[in-house]
Scaffold this active site. Sequence first.
Site: not given
Length: 452
Positions: A232, A269
């Site tokens: 990720e 994020c």
Amino acid sequence: MNYTDASIAEIDSAIAAAKAAFPIYRRISDVNRAAFLEAISREIMALGDELIQSACAESNLPEARITGERGRTTGQIQAFADFISNPAWKKEIHDPAQPDRAPLPKPDLFQTQIPLGPVAVFGASNFPLAFSVAGGDTISALAAGCPVVFKAHPAHPKTGELVGSAISKAVASCGLPAGVFALIHGSSNEVGSHLVQHPEIQAVGFTGSYRGGKALYDLAVRRPHPIPVYAEMGSVNPVILLSNKIAENPAALAAGLAGSVCLGVGQFCTNPGLIILQKKDASFLDLLATELDKLPLGTFLTTGIAAAYTSGVANLAKHAKQLTSRELPSPALFVADAATANHAILEEVFGPCTVAILVEDEAELLRFIESMDGQLTGTIHGTKAEISEELVDALLQKVGRLLFNGFPTGVEVSGAMVHGGPYPATTDSRSTSVGTQAIYRFTRMVCLQNRL
């Protein structure tokens, strides 16, 4: 304490132990593996205040945030324990034999899931507990039946050691081979590179920067026997603001969006780093700039992240107009037209910063969305009447999670959650790193034909 980089010999030893543990660990029952996960949770809680104090000291995060993150960590451990306690998690499919079928008999077919093998996991800088040693990558791999070799993040080594010791205590108390879990330290690229390229490592979990995740992915796919890397790597998480929704309560929308941009000093994020709205609604950005100007910059997790933020907003100022009034670095809002927006404007700046893109109409909005890279999330603020099927469909091609009239910061640990997205948000858009479906990154399906 001095947390030195693991030597090549130490890494090889940890992986050898994981390899030796795998034939035993993969065969224990789901019930016993769930009990092991629950033992990990108890050992983490037994660390008490020492864990909270260590994480606060190493991350600059407040006690309330770390305490909440510990709860999230133990909560997701319990979620995986509950998940594998139900045999349905293996998605077993039995297709019975038809021996009398003409012109050829049909065999008995049975499909199930089995673990991949030893897994390498890399800790994240922004979550010292929930995306770290006992975070979702580690726990989903252990739940699947895979031993884990974990590389602690250099931003919080003591916290990593504490949680690693808790997992090792659970390994021992459950009578499992010691190689089921190992923790190593490493601030150099060589440590991570050797770990990923080791022939006994069968998959990789990573949360961090695009640069770091892509480097690990490239190493893994160039191996003689390539392996999956579930990285990720960040996202700007576009937020679409439609006219009618803006008009309903612009002040509340501006306050909510500013709060999301600055939550956790923007170090998530899922931080909303991109806003898209029509030019006719551009006055809303004055409200948003005013709200952002009210909020403090806050303390970053590390000096490196602070320096990167300073550099990132300074670079944005060269390509877009700043609407917030304070001198940089500070919470910041920039604006540019869709027709002139370049790649530099659309790169993620990790921190409390967002860029507004102005479009003429929905047609230009759809074209702009089509030009975007893959994202973890996309958000639409609009009334039911003004949200078109075309807009929803366009965003679904670019994101892993689509929100309506909310804010992307905050990721629920749930079986339905998708924390992933098309490249470059992640290296595999078919997976999630949050929620119980994350377990399938570390299993593969097999078919037994005419099993006895």
